[in-house]
Write an enzyme that holds these catalytic residues in place. Structure first.
Site, mmCIF file in Angstrom:
data_model
loop_
_atom_site.group_PDB
_atom_site.id
_atom_site.type_symbol
_atom_site.label_atom_id
_atom_site.label_comp_id
_atom_site.label_asym_id
_atom_site.label_seq_id
_atom_site.Cartn_x
_atom_site.Cartn_y
_atom_site.Cartn_z
ATOM 1 N N ASP A 1 5.707 -3.355 -0.001
ATOM 2 C CA ASP A 1 4.309 -3.713 -0.224
ATOM 3 C C ASP A 1 3.806 -3.205 -1.564
ATOM 4 O OD1 ASP A 1 2.309 -5.289 0.829
ATOM 5 O OD2 ASP A 1 1.227 -3.614 1.718
ATOM 6 N N GLU B 1 -5.724 -4.223 3.165
ATOM 7 C CA GLU B 1 -6.074 -3.138 2.246
ATOM 8 C C GLU B 1 -5.713 -3.432 0.804
ATOM 9 O OE1 GLU B 1 -1.999 -3.027 2.008
ATOM 10 O OE2 GLU B 1 -3.181 -3.274 3.817
ATOM 11 N N LYS C 1 0.174 -2.269 12.452
ATOM 12 C CA LYS C 1 1.100 -3.389 12.546
ATOM 13 C C LYS C 1 2.075 -3.176 13.696
ATOM 14 C CE LYS C 1 1.483 -4.233 7.516
ATOM 15 N NZ LYS C 1 1.112 -5.649 7.418
ATOM 16 N N ASP D 1 -5.720 -3.669 7.806
ATOM 17 C CA ASP D 1 -4.435 -4.164 7.307
ATOM 18 C C ASP D 1 -4.621 -5.109 6.122
ATOM 19 O OD1 ASP D 1 -1.699 -4.361 7.191
ATOM 20 O OD2 ASP D 1 -1.539 -5.893 8.745
ATOM 21 N N ARG E 1 -6.190 -6.005 -1.146
ATOM 22 C CA ARG E 1 -7.273 -6.564 -1.954
ATOM 23 C C ARG E 1 -8.338 -5.515 -2.276
ATOM 24 N NH1 ARG E 1 -8.283 -10.992 2.473
ATOM 25 N NH2 ARG E 1 -6.065 -10.492 2.656
ATOM 26 N N LYS F 1 -0.377 -4.363 -7.302
ATOM 27 C CA LYS F 1 -0.644 -3.688 -6.025
ATOM 28 C C LYS F 1 0.467 -2.674 -5.735
ATOM 29 C CE LYS F 1 -0.659 -4.647 -1.035
ATOM 30 N NZ LYS F 1 -0.481 -5.694 -0.001
ATOM 31 N N ASP G 1 2.765 0.264 4.091
ATOM 32 C CA ASP G 1 1.585 -0.257 4.775
ATOM 33 C C ASP G 1 1.813 -0.257 6.284
ATOM 34 O OD1 ASP G 1 -0.763 -1.453 5.503
ATOM 35 O OD2 ASP G 1 -0.168 -3.469 4.864
#
Length: 461
Positions: free
Chosen positions: A252, A313, A241, A311, A315, A229, A234
């Protein structure tokens, strides 16, 4: 990436004696009177992390003694020699006694990792003590692991201002050039033309274009695909967030950093396998064309996904990459991602939770994690939870309501994009919250050393 490697053996290398608490008294009685008096004066008892220099006749350090603690204290820590390494004065040291042979490789690695410094933005004092590689270990292999871990740490530690999707691609390009690997990058609108709609959708709101990085190396042996990933920052998207939750979001892309570090280890070690690394590199940003809660997206595999939280995202971008990985029909697919806060609640920051139903892989990984001081914890692909990721209006829900089993449902979501091939998913944290021996506060690799050992076993004749 300042990282001290092993020193060359020389006549001037100082002897380093390792003493545990259980045998300390016997060892102490065998020392010359003047050394014993010095040890007593400094109250050295062999506790884990203790380190003292032993003066020579001219008053300069002639050697050193470090404590190795007890079985109990060692069980509560990792990289026991590293706990003392940073306390030794400048010089080159060679282990003279006390290090168990079966622990030599891990302890030598810990010493190297203790010397890591992230100095891109501020000068950092290097570790003063250098180590001659202990006898009986493959020094080059240990150094390759240390360099791979340093790469992972550097990538995670670099803020998003300097580590966007473009910089992550550059790091992959540099790695490919270093090891004669092949690399292809699908950029921006070409993602749509090449059928990576989820990667494009998540990353389209950012000013730095989303991309899919595809690196290949090796032409013989088991075919292993790593998927990392690469969400370089993010914000949470339109489900923004809060500030406190955004503070560490430079990490992230920790899954991408981990697979690149692992790729460095594999290629530098020359493992006979066919490696593929896939990294969907994006920023989850906010702008007028950001994807929205309630949108329904169609993935590369054709499965539709209802967006119930922008949030969730990671996956999404992994789904397209996993679908591509499956099309190549490799022998094993491994995904690594800083995917869910639920995983941290379950096991904390130190363990790498993973999901896998392949018994052979699980056995190999658990054994490797133990020997490599690289702890993992198996979590279940609990099939009865499948209805939680099925919203009714689409094939899949990217953020099931209720808050239960968040890491498991994320893993189940990813499993929908992998068929037949043995698959392992790691929901890592990628961050060391406070200083520890061999692991300074900041970005850190997780499960990569254990995976390297598994791959070495898979590729051996």
């Amino acid at each position: 990436m300042p990282l001290p490697l092993f020193a060359d053996p020389t006549d001037t290398a100082r002897p380093l004696h390792i003493v545990d608490q259980d045998s300390f008294e016997t060892w102490r009685e065998a020392q010359p009177a003047e050394i014993g008096a010095w040890i007593d004066a400094l109250d050295f008892k062999g506790a884990l992390g203790q380190a003292i220099s032993v003066p020579g006749a001219d008053g300069t350090p002639a050697g050193a003694i470090v404590g190795f603690g007890t079985d109990k204290s060692r069980a509560r820590a990792r990289f026991h020699l590293a706990a003392a390494a940073a306390k030794l004065p400048k010089g080159t040291y060679q282990i003279a006694s006390g290090l168990p042979e079966e622990m030599a490789e891990v302890e030598a690695l810990g010493w190297l990792l203790a010397g890591y410094r992230f100095d891109r933005y501020k000068d950092q004092s290097p570790m003063a003590a250098a180590l001659v590689a202990p006898g009986g270990i493959d020094a080059n292999a240990v150094a390759a692991i240390a360099m791979g871990e340093a790469l992972t740490r550097d990538l995670i530690n670099t803020p998003a201002s300097d580590m966007g999707p473009d910089a992550l691609e550059e790091a992959a390009q540099d790695l490919a050039a270093r090891h004669d690997a092949r690399i292809r990058v699908i950029l921006g609108e070409d993602l749509l033309a090449d059928n990576f709609p989820l990667i494009h959708t998540v990353g389209r709101a950012a000013h730095r274009e989303p991309r899919l990085i595809d690196l290949r190396w090796g032409d013989a042996g088991p075919r292993i695909t790593l998927v990392g990933k690469g969400v370089c920052f993010d914000t949470g998207g339109l489900n923004l967030k809060p500030g406190a939750s955004m503070a560490l979001m430079k990490k992230d892309m920790g899954g991408a950093a981990a697979v690149l570090g692992l790729a460095q280890m594999i290629m530098a070690s020359g493992l006979p396998l066919q490696l593929r690394v896939l990294i969907p590199a994006v920023e989850n940003a906010v702008s007028g064309n950001a994807f929205r809660p309630g949108d329904i997206l169609t993935s590369r595999k054709g499965l539709t996904v209802e967006i119930n939280n922008t949030d969730a995202e990671g996956r999404l971008v992994l789904a397209d990459a996993l679908a591509l990985a499956q099309e190549d029909d490799p022998d094993l697919i491994v995904s690594m991602a800083t995917l869910t806060g639920a995983a941290r609640v379950a096991v904390g920051p130190d363990l790498a939770p993973y999901y896998c139903d392949d018994a052979d892989f699980v056995t190999r990984l658990e054994n490797a994690a133990e020997t490599q001081a690289d702890p993992v914890w198996r979590m279940p692909f609990h099939t009865p939870y499948e209805p939680l990721i099925e919203p009714g209006i689409a094939d899949l829900d990217n953020a099931p309501k209720g808050g239960f089993a968040g890491s498991i449902t994320a893993a189940l979501f990813l499993r929908r994009f992998v068929e037949q091939t043995p698959y392992a998913h790691f929901d890592i944290y990628g961050w060391q919250p406070s200083d520890a021996p061999g692991r300074p506060k900041g970005g850190v690799g997780q499960a990569t050393r254990a995976l390297l050992r598994v791959f070495a076993e898979m590729s051996s004749p």
